[in-house]
Design a protein around this motif. Structure first.
Motif, PDB file in Angstrom:
ATOM      1  N   ILE A   1       0.562  -1.261  -0.202  1.00 12.70           N
ATOM      2  CA  ILE A   1       0.167   0.084   0.146  1.00 12.70           C
ATOM      3  C   ILE A   1       0.776   1.368  -0.331  1.00 12.70           C
ATOM      4  O   ILE A   1       0.765   2.034  -0.968  1.00 12.70           O
ATOM      5  CB  ILE A   1      -0.928  -0.140   1.454  1.00 12.70           C
ATOM      6  CG1 ILE A   1      -2.197  -1.090   1.060  1.00 12.70           C
ATOM      7  CG2 ILE A   1      -1.510   1.009   1.650  1.00 12.70           C
ATOM      8  CD1 ILE A   1      -2.939  -1.209   2.374  1.00 12.70           C
ATOM      9  N   VAL A   2       1.860   1.194   1.007  1.00  8.33           N
ATOM     10  CA  VAL A   2       2.650   2.689   1.116  1.00  8.33           C
ATOM     11  C   VAL A   2       3.655   3.040  -0.080  1.00  8.33           C
ATOM     12  O   VAL A   2       3.212   4.183  -0.406  1.00  8.33           O
ATOM     13  CB  VAL A   2       3.164   2.656   2.560  1.00  8.33           C
ATOM     14  CG1 VAL A   2       3.833   3.718   2.674  1.00  8.33           C
ATOM     15  CG2 VAL A   2       1.786   2.756   3.698  1.00  8.33           C
ATOM     16  N   LEU A   3       4.216   2.216   0.150  1.00 11.74           N
ATOM     17  CA  LEU A   3       5.640   2.160  -1.352  1.00 11.74           C
ATOM     18  C   LEU A   3       4.874   2.863  -1.873  1.00 11.74           C
ATOM     19  O   LEU A   3       5.518   3.068  -2.986  1.00 11.74           O
ATOM     20  CB  LEU A   3       6.649   0.485  -0.952  1.00 11.74           C
ATOM     21  CG  LEU A   3       7.470   0.674  -0.175  1.00 11.74           C
ATOM     22  CD1 LEU A   3       7.991  -0.195   0.664  1.00 11.74           C
ATOM     23  CD2 LEU A   3       8.366   1.924   0.860  1.00 11.74           C
ATOM     24  N   PRO A   4       4.070   1.537  -3.183  1.00 11.94           N
ATOM     25  CA  PRO A   4       3.440   1.978  -4.372  1.00 11.94           C
ATOM     26  C   PRO A   4       2.481   3.109  -4.723  1.00 11.94           C
ATOM     27  O   PRO A   4       3.265   4.238  -5.434  1.00 11.94           O
ATOM     28  CB  PRO A   4       2.251   0.614  -4.986  1.00 11.94           C
ATOM     29  CG  PRO A   4       2.537  -0.478  -3.510  1.00 11.94           C
ATOM     30  CD  PRO A   4       3.218   0.197  -2.811  1.00 11.94           C
ATOM     31  N   MET A   5       2.254   3.666  -3.307  1.00 11.30           N
ATOM     32  CA  MET A   5       1.859   5.331  -3.123  1.00 11.30           C
ATOM     33  C   MET A   5       3.211   6.228  -3.503  1.00 11.30           C
ATOM     34  O   MET A   5       2.802   7.507  -4.120  1.00 11.30           O
ATOM     35  CB  MET A   5       0.566   5.161  -2.333  1.00 11.30           C
ATOM     36  CG  MET A   5      -0.315   4.590  -2.385  1.00 11.30           C
ATOM     37  SD  MET A   5      -1.102   5.184  -0.892  1.00 11.30           S
ATOM     38  CE  MET A   5      -1.168   6.289  -0.509  1.00 11.30           C
ATOM     39  N   LEU A   6       3.959   5.875  -2.595  1.00 17.24           N
ATOM     40  CA  LEU A   6       4.615   7.045  -2.404  1.00 17.24           C
ATOM     41  C   LEU A   6       5.976   6.886  -3.905  1.00 17.24           C
ATOM     42  O   LEU A   6       6.572   8.070  -4.596  1.00 17.24           O
ATOM     43  CB  LEU A   6       6.165   6.600  -1.218  1.00 17.24           C
ATOM     44  CG  LEU A   6       5.350   6.409   0.339  1.00 17.24           C
ATOM     45  CD1 LEU A   6       6.483   6.216   1.156  1.00 17.24           C
ATOM     46  CD2 LEU A   6       5.396   8.396  -0.204  1.00 17.24           C
ATOM     47  N   ALA A   7       6.123   6.190  -4.202  1.00 17.71           N
ATOM     48  CA  ALA A   7       6.865   5.411  -5.722  1.00 17.71           C
ATOM     49  C   ALA A   7       5.984   6.684  -6.585  1.00 17.71           C
ATOM     50  O   ALA A   7       6.829   6.524  -7.939  1.00 17.71           O
ATOM     51  CB  ALA A   7       6.895   4.603  -6.753  1.00 17.71           C
ATOM     52  N   PHE A   8       5.357   5.972  -6.890  1.00 17.16           N
ATOM     53  CA  PHE A   8       3.924   7.115  -7.820  1.00 17.16           C
ATOM     54  C   PHE A   8       3.903   8.595  -7.697  1.00 17.16           C
ATOM     55  O   PHE A   8       4.247   9.224  -8.481  1.00 17.16           O
ATOM     56  CB  PHE A   8       2.886   6.413  -8.258  1.00 17.16           C
ATOM     57  CG  PHE A   8       1.161   7.308  -8.548  1.00 17.16           C
ATOM     58  CD1 PHE A   8       2.173   6.535 -10.533  1.00 17.16           C
ATOM     59  CD2 PHE A   8       0.630   8.177  -8.532  1.00 17.16           C
ATOM     60  CE1 PHE A   8       1.297   7.418 -11.400  1.00 17.16           C
ATOM     61  CE2 PHE A   8      -0.086   8.455 -10.376  1.00 17.16           C
ATOM     62  CZ  PHE A   8      -0.064   8.350 -10.770  1.00 17.16           C
TER      63      PHE A   8
ATOM     64  N   TYR B   1       6.433  10.219  -6.466  1.00 15.96           N
ATOM     65  CA  TYR B   1       7.930  10.939  -6.791  1.00 15.96           C
ATOM     66  C   TYR B   1       7.822  10.599  -7.982  1.00 15.96           C
ATOM     67  O   TYR B   1       8.377  11.863  -8.934  1.00 15.96           O
ATOM     68  CB  TYR B   1       8.739   9.557  -6.125  1.00 15.96           C
ATOM     69  CG  TYR B   1      10.255  10.328  -6.257  1.00 15.96           C
ATOM     70  CD1 TYR B   1      10.730  11.256  -5.947  1.00 15.96           C
ATOM     71  CD2 TYR B   1      10.786   9.077  -7.581  1.00 15.96           C
ATOM     72  CE1 TYR B   1      12.578  11.341  -6.299  1.00 15.96           C
ATOM     73  CE2 TYR B   1      12.184   9.512  -8.080  1.00 15.96           C
ATOM     74  CZ  TYR B   1      12.952  10.500  -7.240  1.00 15.96           C
ATOM     75  OH  TYR B   1      13.920  10.722  -7.174  1.00 15.96           O
ATOM     76  N   LEU B   2       7.334   9.696  -9.222  1.00 17.00           N
ATOM     77  CA  LEU B   2       7.782   9.455 -10.292  1.00 17.00           C
ATOM     78  C   LEU B   2       6.525  10.981 -11.277  1.00 17.00           C
ATOM     79  O   LEU B   2       7.323  11.714 -12.103  1.00 17.00           O
ATOM     80  CB  LEU B   2       6.882   8.520 -11.152  1.00 17.00           C
ATOM     81  CG  LEU B   2       6.405   7.902 -12.316  1.00 17.00           C
ATOM     82  CD1 LEU B   2       8.216   7.542 -13.163  1.00 17.00           C
ATOM     83  CD2 LEU B   2       6.076   7.222 -12.589  1.00 17.00           C
ATOM     84  N   LEU B   3       5.637  10.892 -10.428  1.00 11.48           N
ATOM     85  CA  LEU B   3       4.505  12.577 -10.758  1.00 11.48           C
ATOM     86  C   LEU B   3       5.776  13.435 -10.631  1.00 11.48           C
ATOM     87  O   LEU B   3       5.448  14.369 -11.456  1.00 11.48           O
ATOM     88  CB  LEU B   3       3.219  12.235  -9.859  1.00 11.48           C
ATOM     89  CG  LEU B   3       2.162  12.780 -10.777  1.00 11.48           C
ATOM     90  CD1 LEU B   3       1.673  12.483 -12.432  1.00 11.48           C
ATOM     91  CD2 LEU B   3       1.178  12.496  -9.930  1.00 11.48           C
ATOM     92  N   LYS B   4       6.122  14.142  -9.414  1.00 13.04           N
ATOM     93  CA  LYS B   4       6.491  14.892  -9.137  1.00 13.04           C
ATOM     94  C   LYS B   4       8.187  15.105  -9.719  1.00 13.04           C
ATOM     95  O   LYS B   4       7.870  16.137 -10.428  1.00 13.04           O
ATOM     96  CB  LYS B   4       6.516  14.489  -7.103  1.00 13.04           C
ATOM     97  CG  LYS B   4       8.025  15.902  -7.281  1.00 13.04           C
ATOM     98  CD  LYS B   4       7.460  16.606  -6.187  1.00 13.04           C
ATOM     99  CE  LYS B   4       8.540  17.964  -6.007  1.00 13.04           C
ATOM    100  NZ  LYS B   4       8.220  18.815  -7.255  1.00 13.04           N
TER     101      LYS B   4
END
Length: 118
Positions: A81-88, A90-93
């Motif tokens: 849950i948490v890591l995919p949200m953070l990775a997405f 970061y990629l978006l930013k």
């Protein structure tokens, strides 16, 4: 000779056929019991009690009563849950910052900027 299989021995084939026959017989018996219109006359009611299904449904109903947080479940929640949200995020930013940098330095013309958001 069309049903000859070269990757399965005769013993394994007999075991598979025996399993299939037993499963078919159990399935037919279950369907026969479930669809018997005279069950109410025997006082059994209209349902067929299956202890395995009852245990499964009871487990699903009381799942959170018996849940216990362990390092494994915490790691599972973090990784799924948490890591995919953070990775997405970061990629978006980073992609938007790179695009904004191109806009501000003049690498992209004004006419090409319209509706080109990532």
């Amino acid at each position: 000779m069309a049903d000859k299989q070269y990757d399965v021995s005769a013993k394994e084939k007999r075991l598979v056929e025996t399993y299939a026959k037993r499963r078919l017989a159990l399935r037919e018996e279950y369907i026969k019991q479930i669809t018997n219109p005279h069950r109410h006359g025997a006082g059994e009611g209209g349902i067929l009690f299956d202890s395995g299904i009852q245990r499964f449904m009871s487990m699903r109903a009381t799942e959170y009563d018996h849940f216990r947080a362990t390092p494994k479940t915490s790691l599972y929640g973090l990784c799924s849950i948490v890591l995919p949200m953070l990775a997405f995020g970061y990629l978006l930013k980073t992609s938007r910052d790179a695009q904004e940098h191109k806009y501000r330095t003049g690498q992209v013309a004004y006419k090409d900027r319209r509706f080109k958001f990532i």
